[in-house]
Design a protein around this motif. Structure first.
Motif, PDB file in Angstrom:
ATOM      1  N   LEU A  36       0.868  -1.000  -0.225  1.00 31.28           N
ATOM      2  CA  LEU A  36      -0.052   0.347  -0.021  1.00 31.28           C
ATOM      3  C   LEU A  36       0.651   1.382   0.249  1.00 31.28           C
ATOM      4  O   LEU A  36       0.618   2.246  -0.727  1.00 31.28           O
ATOM      5  CB  LEU A  36      -0.588   0.269   1.205  1.00 31.28           C
ATOM      6  N   PRO A  37       1.791   1.369   0.982  1.00 26.05           N
ATOM      7  CA  PRO A  37       2.088   2.454   0.722  1.00 26.05           C
ATOM      8  C   PRO A  37       3.226   2.380  -0.264  1.00 26.05           C
ATOM      9  O   PRO A  37       3.388   3.994  -1.114  1.00 26.05           O
ATOM     10  CB  PRO A  37       3.838   2.753   1.922  1.00 26.05           C
ATOM     11  N   VAL A  38       3.886   1.933  -1.369  1.00 26.11           N
ATOM     12  CA  VAL A  38       3.999   2.123  -2.076  1.00 26.11           C
ATOM     13  C   VAL A  38       3.472   2.278  -3.831  1.00 26.11           C
ATOM     14  O   VAL A  38       3.651   3.400  -4.509  1.00 26.11           O
ATOM     15  CB  VAL A  38       5.083   0.929  -2.859  1.00 26.11           C
ATOM     16  N   LEU A  39       2.169   2.131  -3.268  1.00 29.41           N
ATOM     17  CA  LEU A  39       1.112   2.660  -4.551  1.00 29.41           C
ATOM     18  C   LEU A  39       0.887   3.697  -4.042  1.00 29.41           C
ATOM     19  O   LEU A  39       0.635   4.822  -5.354  1.00 29.41           O
ATOM     20  CB  LEU A  39      -0.109   1.802  -3.955  1.00 29.41           C
ATOM     21  N   LEU A  40       0.480   4.240  -2.297  1.00 26.79           N
ATOM     22  CA  LEU A  40       0.252   5.838  -2.164  1.00 26.79           C
ATOM     23  C   LEU A  40       1.634   6.389  -3.139  1.00 26.79           C
ATOM     24  O   LEU A  40       1.245   7.966  -3.528  1.00 26.79           O
ATOM     25  CB  LEU A  40      -0.120   6.204  -1.104  1.00 26.79           C
ATOM     26  N   ALA A  91      -1.001   9.963   5.589  1.00 26.48           N
ATOM     27  CA  ALA A  91      -0.962  11.337   4.899  1.00 26.48           C
ATOM     28  C   ALA A  91      -0.985  11.628   3.429  1.00 26.48           C
ATOM     29  O   ALA A  91      -0.306  12.326   3.512  1.00 26.48           O
ATOM     30  CB  ALA A  91       1.082  11.107   5.674  1.00 26.48           C
ATOM     31  N   PHE A  92      -1.692  10.906   3.096  1.00 24.47           N
ATOM     32  CA  PHE A  92      -1.735  10.749   1.818  1.00 24.47           C
ATOM     33  C   PHE A  92      -2.061  12.450   1.325  1.00 24.47           C
ATOM     34  O   PHE A  92      -3.130  12.679   1.926  1.00 24.47           O
ATOM     35  CB  PHE A  92      -2.703  10.085   0.374  1.00 24.47           C
ATOM     36  N   ALA A  93      -1.255  13.115   0.769  1.00 23.81           N
ATOM     37  CA  ALA A  93      -1.870  14.891  -0.283  1.00 23.81           C
ATOM     38  C   ALA A  93      -2.776  15.059  -0.563  1.00 23.81           C
ATOM     39  O   ALA A  93      -3.914  16.420  -0.095  1.00 23.81           O
ATOM     40  CB  ALA A  93      -0.332  15.187  -0.144  1.00 23.81           C
ATOM     41  N   CYS A 115      -9.283   7.394   6.123  1.00 25.44           N
ATOM     42  CA  CYS A 115      -9.229   8.227   5.348  1.00 25.44           C
ATOM     43  C   CYS A 115     -10.134   9.544   5.012  1.00 25.44           C
ATOM     44  O   CYS A 115      -9.983  10.049   6.467  1.00 25.44           O
ATOM     45  CB  CYS A 115      -9.890   7.167   4.006  1.00 25.44           C
ATOM     46  N   ASP A 116      -9.792  10.285   4.511  1.00 27.93           N
ATOM     47  CA  ASP A 116     -10.306  11.574   4.916  1.00 27.93           C
ATOM     48  C   ASP A 116     -12.176  11.314   4.664  1.00 27.93           C
ATOM     49  O   ASP A 116     -12.526  12.279   5.675  1.00 27.93           O
ATOM     50  CB  ASP A 116     -10.467  12.861   3.496  1.00 27.93           C
ATOM     51  N   LEU A 117     -12.752  10.407   3.978  1.00 32.44           N
ATOM     52  CA  LEU A 117     -14.274  10.456   3.995  1.00 32.44           C
ATOM     53  C   LEU A 117     -14.683   8.627   4.001  1.00 32.44           C
ATOM     54  O   LEU A 117     -13.420   7.941   3.091  1.00 32.44           O
ATOM     55  CB  LEU A 117     -14.809  11.424   2.771  1.00 32.44           C
ATOM     56  N   ALA A 206      -6.422  23.060   3.104  1.00 33.52           N
ATOM     57  CA  ALA A 206      -7.655  22.417   4.448  1.00 33.52           C
ATOM     58  C   ALA A 206      -7.169  21.136   4.587  1.00 33.52           C
ATOM     59  O   ALA A 206      -7.198  21.068   5.759  1.00 33.52           O
ATOM     60  CB  ALA A 206      -8.982  22.405   3.496  1.00 33.52           C
ATOM     61  N   LYS A 207      -7.097  19.697   4.286  1.00 36.77           N
ATOM     62  CA  LYS A 207      -6.346  19.214   4.284  1.00 36.77           C
ATOM     63  C   LYS A 207      -5.433  18.588   5.660  1.00 36.77           C
ATOM     64  O   LYS A 207      -5.336  18.108   6.762  1.00 36.77           O
ATOM     65  CB  LYS A 207      -6.357  17.876   3.721  1.00 36.77           C
TER      66      LYS A 207
END
Length: 255
Positions: A36-40, A91-93, A115-117, A206-207
């Motif tokens: 997952l971190p590599v994909l992100l 932490a994904f921007a 996740c944010d939402l 905002a994030k």
């Protein structure tokens, strides 16, 4: 051969990461946590991607984490690969949306909360089961859960390990919307399309600010970006001209 993997598709400005592990109701294996971190990293660097959707295959979000190597899990504590993946997702921007069907339990709930939402179908079920297993839920994960639903609801989830339905998840703030199963995909598409069309300067700032990752100097930098970019002038001109805005700001290249 195991079919456990994360798959990625990119449609326009929206990337979709799908959790696939049909033999284990999409449980996250060690390889998937590491993947997952590599994909992100790759999706964050792709300037064409403006939003990310995390979902599960075949009507199930994620039934948890593969606990096959218990000794490794106990030794790692808060330094586990699951926590590392969760922290990278948080932490994904760019904005992230969890599209949740069916089971969202343990490691699945951990990812959804990062996740944010969170948009869920009416048949979704949520649970945080470490008390059934004698494990201490990681501190970053516990704090993120409590920050989302409040201390009392977090304690209920952690103390009892009970599954809660989508309506209760909505009442406590664990999810943002509950939808019929046949309406989820369209609603996720509508939300991510709206996000992708908005000023990325506004959305990204905002994030950062909401997540507590912007100090005073960084906030001043963001206001400087508003002045230098012309985004606000374009937004006002679009409103006055009754036309869609043409926002052009993109994040500076890393480094």
């Amino acid at each position: 051969m195991s079919d456990a993997e994360l798959t990625v598709t990119v449609t326009g400005p929206v990337a979709t990461v799908v959790i696939r592990n049909s033999a284990r109701r999409n449980a996250m294996t060690p390889g998937m946590w590491r993947q997952l971190p590599v994909l992100l990293d790759g999706l964050e660097a792709d300037r064409a991607v403006r939003a990310l959707v995390l979902t599960g295959a075949d009507g199930t979000f994620c039934a948890g984490a593969d606990l096959g190597d218990l000794d490794e899990l106990l030794e790692a504590g808060d330094g586990s690969i699951a926590v590392a993946a969760e922290e990278r997702l948080a932490a994904f921007a760019k904005p992230t949306v969890a599209a949740i069907e069916g089971a969202c339990v343990g490691g699945g709930c951990q990812l959804a909360v990062a996740c944010d939402l969170r948009l869920a179908t009416a048949d979704a079920r949520f649970g945080v089961p470490p008390a059934r297993l004698g494990l201490v839920y990681p501190a970053p994960t516990t704090r993120r859960l409590a920050g989302l639903v409040g201390p009392s609801a977090a304690k209920h989830l952690l103390f009892t390990s009970e599954l809660v339905d989508a309506d209760r998840a909505l009442r406590i703030g664990l999810v943002d919307e509950v939808l019929p199963a046949d309406a989820l995909a369209a609603r996720v598409d509508a939300v991510t399309t709206a996000v992708a069309e908005r000023s990325q300067l506004t959305v990204t700032a905002a994030k950062e600010i909401i997540d507590g990752r912007a100090d005073d100097a960084r906030i001043a930098w963001w206001h400087g970006q508003v002045r230098a970019s012309g985004e606000a002038r374009e937004g006002v001109a679009a409103v006055n001209g009754r036309r869609p805005p043409r926002f052009t700001w993109t994040p500076p290249a890393a480094g």
